[in-house]
Scaffold this active site. Structure first.
Site, PDB file in Angstrom:
ATOM      1  N   LEU A  19       0.841  -1.199   0.000  1.00  0.00           N
ATOM      2  CA  LEU A  19       0.000   0.000   0.000  1.00  0.00           C
ATOM      3  C   LEU A  19       0.876   1.249   0.000  1.00  0.00           C
ATOM      4  O   LEU A  19       1.684   1.448   0.910  1.00  0.00           O
ATOM      5  CB  LEU A  19      -0.917   0.008   1.218  1.00  0.00           C
ATOM      6  CG  LEU A  19      -1.826  -1.211   1.345  1.00  0.00           C
ATOM      7  CD1 LEU A  19      -2.857  -0.986   2.437  1.00  0.00           C
ATOM      8  CD2 LEU A  19      -2.505  -1.532   0.016  1.00  0.00           C
ATOM      9  N   ALA A  20       0.708   2.053  -1.028  1.00  0.00           N
ATOM     10  CA  ALA A  20       1.587   3.212  -1.192  1.00  0.00           C
ATOM     11  C   ALA A  20       0.847   4.381  -1.819  1.00  0.00           C
ATOM     12  O   ALA A  20       1.438   5.191  -2.522  1.00  0.00           O
ATOM     13  CB  ALA A  20       2.785   2.817  -2.064  1.00  0.00           C
ATOM     14  N   ARG A  26       1.064  14.313   7.089  1.00  0.00           N
ATOM     15  CA  ARG A  26       1.850  14.763   8.239  1.00  0.00           C
ATOM     16  C   ARG A  26       3.334  14.941   7.925  1.00  0.00           C
ATOM     17  O   ARG A  26       4.083  15.489   8.722  1.00  0.00           O
ATOM     18  CB  ARG A  26       1.664  13.783   9.410  1.00  0.00           C
ATOM     19  CG  ARG A  26       0.320  13.947  10.102  1.00  0.00           C
ATOM     20  CD  ARG A  26       0.015  12.778  11.020  1.00  0.00           C
ATOM     21  NE  ARG A  26      -0.418  11.598  10.291  1.00  0.00           N
ATOM     22  CZ  ARG A  26      -0.609  10.405  10.840  1.00  0.00           C
ATOM     23  NH1 ARG A  26      -0.374  10.221  12.121  1.00  0.00           N
ATOM     24  NH2 ARG A  26      -1.024   9.383  10.103  1.00  0.00           N
ATOM     25  N   THR A  94      -7.301   1.974   3.611  1.00  0.00           N
ATOM     26  CA  THR A  94      -6.389   0.858   3.333  1.00  0.00           C
ATOM     27  C   THR A  94      -7.129  -0.358   2.754  1.00  0.00           C
ATOM     28  O   THR A  94      -6.566  -1.079   1.922  1.00  0.00           O
ATOM     29  CB  THR A  94      -5.631   0.445   4.607  1.00  0.00           C
ATOM     30  OG1 THR A  94      -6.572   0.272   5.682  1.00  0.00           O
ATOM     31  CG2 THR A  94      -4.623   1.492   5.012  1.00  0.00           C
ATOM     32  N   GLY A 116       3.728   0.567   2.451  1.00  0.00           N
ATOM     33  CA  GLY A 116       4.880   1.299   1.918  1.00  0.00           C
ATOM     34  C   GLY A 116       5.529   2.208   2.934  1.00  0.00           C
ATOM     35  O   GLY A 116       6.671   2.626   2.755  1.00  0.00           O
ATOM     36  N   GLU A 167      -9.238   1.069  15.278  1.00  0.00           N
ATOM     37  CA  GLU A 167      -8.315   2.166  15.004  1.00  0.00           C
ATOM     38  C   GLU A 167      -8.277   3.122  16.188  1.00  0.00           C
ATOM     39  O   GLU A 167      -9.282   3.300  16.889  1.00  0.00           O
ATOM     40  CB  GLU A 167      -8.752   2.908  13.731  1.00  0.00           C
ATOM     41  CG  GLU A 167      -8.487   2.133  12.466  1.00  0.00           C
ATOM     42  CD  GLU A 167      -7.020   1.715  12.355  1.00  0.00           C
ATOM     43  OE1 GLU A 167      -6.153   2.591  12.250  1.00  0.00           O
ATOM     44  OE2 GLU A 167      -6.749   0.499  12.379  1.00  0.00           O
ATOM     45  N   ALA A 436      58.021  27.532 -12.981  1.00  0.00           N
ATOM     46  CA  ALA A 436      56.938  28.120 -12.191  1.00  0.00           C
ATOM     47  C   ALA A 436      56.314  29.290 -12.938  1.00  0.00           C
ATOM     48  O   ALA A 436      56.990  30.033 -13.636  1.00  0.00           O
ATOM     49  CB  ALA A 436      57.481  28.580 -10.849  1.00  0.00           C
TER      50      ALA A 436
HETATM   51  C1  UD1 Z   1      -2.586   1.849   9.606  1.00  0.00           C
HETATM   52  C2  UD1 Z   1      -3.570   0.832  10.197  1.00  0.00           C
HETATM   53  C3  UD1 Z   1      -3.343   0.732  11.686  1.00  0.00           C
HETATM   54  C4  UD1 Z   1      -1.901   0.339  11.962  1.00  0.00           C
HETATM   55  C5  UD1 Z   1      -0.917   1.297  11.271  1.00  0.00           C
HETATM   56  C6  UD1 Z   1       0.466   0.733  11.366  1.00  0.00           C
HETATM   57  C7  UD1 Z   1      -5.638   0.860   8.869  1.00  0.00           C
HETATM   58  C8  UD1 Z   1      -7.024   1.363   8.780  1.00  0.00           C
HETATM   59  N1  UD1 Z   1      -4.919   1.261   9.924  1.00  0.00           N
HETATM   60  O1  UD1 Z   1      -2.890   3.111  10.175  1.00  0.00           O
HETATM   61  O2  UD1 Z   1      -4.197  -0.231  12.248  1.00  0.00           O
HETATM   62  O3  UD1 Z   1      -1.665   0.347  13.351  1.00  0.00           O
HETATM   63  O4  UD1 Z   1      -1.253   1.437   9.882  1.00  0.00           O
HETATM   64  O5  UD1 Z   1       1.438   1.546  10.759  1.00  0.00           O
HETATM   65  O6  UD1 Z   1      -5.211   0.109   8.017  1.00  0.00           O
HETATM   66  N2  UD1 Z   1      -2.808   3.915   2.069  1.00  0.00           N
HETATM   67  C9  UD1 Z   1      -3.262   3.718   0.783  1.00  0.00           C
HETATM   68  N3  UD1 Z   1      -4.520   4.151   0.451  1.00  0.00           N
HETATM   69  C10 UD1 Z   1      -5.352   4.740   1.341  1.00  0.00           C
HETATM   70  C11 UD1 Z   1      -4.878   4.933   2.661  1.00  0.00           C
HETATM   71  C12 UD1 Z   1      -3.607   4.500   2.990  1.00  0.00           C
HETATM   72  O7  UD1 Z   1      -2.546   3.181  -0.064  1.00  0.00           O
HETATM   73  O8  UD1 Z   1      -6.460   5.086   0.948  1.00  0.00           O
HETATM   74  C13 UD1 Z   1      -1.466   3.442   2.411  1.00  0.00           C
HETATM   75  C14 UD1 Z   1      -0.557   4.570   2.862  1.00  0.00           C
HETATM   76  O9  UD1 Z   1       0.172   5.094   1.751  1.00  0.00           O
HETATM   77  C15 UD1 Z   1       0.372   3.877   3.847  1.00  0.00           C
HETATM   78  C16 UD1 Z   1      -0.487   2.744   4.397  1.00  0.00           C
HETATM   79  O10 UD1 Z   1      -1.547   2.556   3.490  1.00  0.00           O
HETATM   80  O11 UD1 Z   1       1.498   3.324   3.202  1.00  0.00           O
HETATM   81  C17 UD1 Z   1      -1.038   3.055   5.781  1.00  0.00           C
HETATM   82  O12 UD1 Z   1      -1.835   4.214   5.720  1.00  0.00           O
HETATM   83  P1  UD1 Z   1      -1.854   5.266   6.904  1.00  0.00           P
HETATM   84  O13 UD1 Z   1      -2.830   6.324   6.556  1.00  0.00           O
HETATM   85  O14 UD1 Z   1      -0.477   5.684   7.250  1.00  0.00           O
HETATM   86  O15 UD1 Z   1      -2.494   4.365   8.066  1.00  0.00           O
HETATM   87  P2  UD1 Z   1      -2.275   4.506   9.617  1.00  0.00           P
HETATM   88  O16 UD1 Z   1      -3.162   5.585  10.148  1.00  0.00           O
HETATM   89  O17 UD1 Z   1      -0.840   4.592   9.915  1.00  0.00           O
END
Ligand code: UD1
Ligand code: CA
Length: 469
Positions: A19-20, A26, A94, A116, A167, A436
């Site tokens: 997932l990226a 932030r 996610t 990711g 969450e 030189a």
């Molecule tokens: C997520 C988890 C949380 C976990 C934490 C660990 C969920 C709902 N929550 O929270 O339980 O403790 O990671 O690090 O899964 N991303 C996408 N598409 C989206 C949203 C996110 O590809 O629509 C990717 C982001 O790029 C990132 C990853 O998913 O690489 C996690 O997303 P992020 O928003 O950072 O989730 P957290 O709030 O950290």
């Protein structure tokens, strides 16, 4: 191992989804979060390196924010006959992200989901999850964190069986007290995952389709849920802000330092070393404080690097000394050489054994033969310099005519006088001496003194002016 896997039925194929797509709000950056560098490599690059070790049949990166940049960043990597990109637009969470990868996944087998922004999860912690999923379970990777703020919490029943993930933003105070956290990493049979993802709802604090909700769905389906806890929390820390990225950078650097120490390298201070690539060291190498190593750097036996040197794609020969404050880029240096302080070597420089390069000397696309010296204040560009040549202080090899670069050859045992300019293309013959202050625009014959400057004259009867009262 449990159950169905025997020598006759090979384990079901593994796909990986990374997932990226998130913006990484932030981070406060225009660069997509997964491209932020950690130890000189994008976060996603660390994850894809791990994917490679898993021997997956298929890997799908879900990109969204800055998708084109993300895809371009990995277009020319070796990883990647198995790699595909799926687009998530808009980014609805996610779970929604994993859904976008489903069309690229095989119908059967198991799917491992990686994040990711969780760059350091090691293959050794992931493979047991894969094995669990291959028995039909949903396998989760969890971690105990002293400060679990922001993470999803693992909910267990009185028997300790996992019931779901909540969450942080949706959690009650009691749930927030739970220290066992979701790393985000999970593995499940693809067929289950398809079914669960289709049932996700977004009625939660963030209005997103959470991947984490598949856990409760698995429990409802009677699919076994297994949770493995990682022993080293640093392995699964996520990067959501600059502080977390800086923390992980130190984790990676201290691990690199530890490996070097274990291999017999002396580090003046393991906390003041940065390796942004690969550093190969022979025996009895010494590295002083504040050095940065980028790309592929090789330090042969007995090499010593002084404080605050930056070495990028460099080979340093045995027993060579690099004095403080050098910037060495794309150079090969022989054995027993002395470099710096304050030396600059630019790409495609090759220095033979015993070469001395002193302070404020720049060498670019040049070769210096065995024992040649350029000790002070020189520019040696596009030059072939023979053995035992002495480049006098302030010698400039003028390689550029304003339009094109030309080559200068300085043959064995030649000496160039201080403050001489050698205007390319010329050859200074073997054993020649340049007087030189000369500006030399034609070949200097071997074994002779060539001088190209006005003769010194002394004016008789001259008196020094006297200051007016
Ligand atoms: C997520 C988890 C949380 C976990 C934490 C660990 C969920 C709902 N929550 O929270 O339980 O403790 O990671 O690090 O899964 N991303 C996408 N598409 C989206 C949203 C996110 O590809 O629509 C990717 C982001 O790029 C990132 C990853 O998913 O690489 C996690 O997303 P992020 O928003 O950072 O989730 P957290 O709030 O950290
Ligand atoms: Ca995260």
């Amino acid at each position: 191992m449990r159950g169905m896997t025997t020598a006759h039925t090979p384990p079901s194929p593994l796909s990986v989804v990374v997932l990226a797509a998130g913006k990484g709000t932030r981070m406060r950056s225009d660069l997509p979060k997964v491209l932020q560098p950690l130890a000189g490599k994008p976060l996603l690059g660390h994850v894809l390196d791990t994917v490679q070790q898993l021997a997956a049949e298929r890997a799908v990166v879900v990109a969204g924010f800055g998708a084109q940049r993300v895809q371009e960043a990995f277009a020319h990597q070796p990883h990647q006959q198995t790699l595909r990109f799926a687009l998530q637009e808009p980014q609805l969470g996610t779970g929604h992200a994993v859904q976008q990868a489903l069309p690229d996944l095989p119908e059967t087998g198991v799917c491992l989901v990686l994040y990711g922004d969780v760059p350091l999860a090691p293959a050794a912690s992931l493979l047991p999850l894969v094995a669990e999923a291959q028995t039909g379970a949903l396998a989760l990777l969890t971690v105990e964190l002293p400060d679990p703020t922001g993470y999803g919490r693992i909910l267990r029943n009185a028997d300790g069986a996992v019931q779901g993930i909540v969450e942080h933003k949706d959690a009650s105070p009691a749930q927030r007290a739970v220290r066992e956290c979701n790393t985000g990493i999970l593995c499940a049979p693809v067929a289950h995952l398809r079914r669960w993802l289709g049932q996700l709802r977004n009625d939660n604090a963030q209005g997103e389709y959470y991947l984490t909700d598949v856990v409760a769905l698995a429990v409802a389906d009677g699919v076994p849920v297994r949770a493995a806890t990682v022993p080293d929390a640093d392995d699964v820390l996520g990067v959501n802000d600059r502080g977390q990225l800086a923390h992980l950078e130190r984790v990676v650097q201290l691990r690199a330092a530890r490996r070097l120490l274990d291999a017999g390298v002396t580090l003046a201070d393991p906390a003041r070393l940065d390796v942004r690539g690969t550093l190969h060291c022979g025996r009895d190498v010494f590295i002083d404080v504040g050095c940065v190593f980028e790309g592929e750097v090789h330090l042969a036996d007995g090499a010593r690097v002084g404080p605050y040197a930056v070495l990028r794609d460099v080979r340093v020969g045995a027993d060579t000394v690099v004095h403080p404050f050098c910037h060495l880029d794309g150079a090969g240096i022989g054995a027993g050489a002395i470099i710096g302080p304050f030396a600059r070597l630019r790409p495609t420089t090759a220095l033979a054994d015993g070469v001395h390069i002193g302070n404020f000397v720049e060498v670019k696309n040049g070769t210096l033969g065995q024992g040649a010296k350029a000790n002070h204040l020189s520019y040696v560009g596009d030059a072939t310099v023979g053995a035992r040549v002495n480049i006098g202080a302030g010698t400039i090899v003028a390689n550029y005519d304003g339009a094109n670069k030309h080559r200068t050859v300085i043959e064995d045992d030649a000496h160039t006088g201080s403050n001489s300019v050698l205007v390319a293309p010329i050859t200074v013959g073997a054993g020649a001496t340049i007087g030189a202050g000369s500006t030399v625009t034609k070949n200097a014959p071997a074994g002779k003194l060539t001088v190209a400057r006005a003769k010194a004259v002394t004016l008789e009867g001259w008196t020094r002016p006297v200051k007016k009262k």
